[in-house]
Scaffold this active site. Structure first.
Site, PDB file in Angstrom:
ATOM      1  N   CYS A 152      -9.316  -2.869  27.036  1.00  0.00           N
ATOM      2  CA  CYS A 152      -8.495  -3.676  27.513  1.00  0.00           C
ATOM      3  C   CYS A 152      -8.178  -4.865  26.839  1.00  0.00           C
ATOM      4  O   CYS A 152      -8.651  -5.919  26.135  1.00  0.00           O
ATOM      5  CB  CYS A 152      -8.819  -4.467  29.020  1.00  0.00           C
ATOM      6  N   CYS A 158      -8.845  -8.414  28.408  1.00  0.00           N
ATOM      7  CA  CYS A 158     -10.234  -9.258  28.801  1.00  0.00           C
ATOM      8  C   CYS A 158     -11.410  -8.445  27.453  1.00  0.00           C
ATOM      9  O   CYS A 158     -12.420  -8.950  27.711  1.00  0.00           O
ATOM     10  CB  CYS A 158     -10.702  -8.954  30.095  1.00  0.00           C
ATOM     11  N   CYS A 173      -9.750   8.892  27.568  1.00  0.00           N
ATOM     12  CA  CYS A 173     -10.950   9.460  28.404  1.00  0.00           C
ATOM     13  C   CYS A 173     -11.627   8.012  29.022  1.00  0.00           C
ATOM     14  O   CYS A 173     -12.099   7.310  28.166  1.00  0.00           O
ATOM     15  CB  CYS A 173     -11.910  10.260  27.746  1.00  0.00           C
TER      16      CYS A 173
HETATM   17 FE    FE Z   1      -8.807  -6.530  31.295  1.00  0.00          FE
END
Ligand code: FE
Length: 133
Positions: free
Chosen positions: A99, A102, A122
């Protein structure tokens, strides 16, 4: 992503925010068992967000059935939603997907996906939170 937009917590804070199974995946780069995740066979219309920071990551319109045992997408909602990193762990050469907000571990991207991208993201169900449209 701008540094001010990022979500940063200490290891102890993440431990209190996430359940142990989600912490293991998102912060320790674990992998859920194949076919165990709630989104592996899930086909509702909506957007899959990062479970840890709520950033929208994958749209259901890019989800496809891969037979791999994990939710699979042909692309993220935008190029800047995720980051990709070379991963040489477990004796394999793979590309890890995290991500962008974060740094949470999401899964890996492989080059055997469907057209038009030819990519297969995946992704662990435990890293995701589905938001219906
Ligand atoms: Fe995140």
């Amino acid at each position: 992503m701008e540094p001010t937009d990022r979500v940063v917590h200490t290891q102890e804070e993440w431990r209190s925010i996430l359940t142990p199974d989600r912490y293991e995946i998102l912060r320790e780069k674990g992998t859920e068992h194949a076919f165990s995740g709630e989104y592996e066979d899930h086909w509702e219309d909506g957007v899959y967000h990062c479970y840890a920071c709520d950033l929208p990551l994958f749209d259901s319109t890019s989800k496809f059935y891969s037979g791999s045992g994990w939710p699979s997408f042909s692309q993220p909602v935008s190029a800047d939603a995720v980051e990709e990193h070379e991963d040489f762990s477990h004796g394999m050469t793979r590309v890890e997907v995290t991500c962008a907000r974060c740094d949470g571990h999401l899964g890996h991207v492989f080059g055997d996906g469907p057209p038009p991208t030819g990519l297969r993201y995946c992704i662990n169900s435990l890293s995701l939170k589905f938001v219906p449209r």
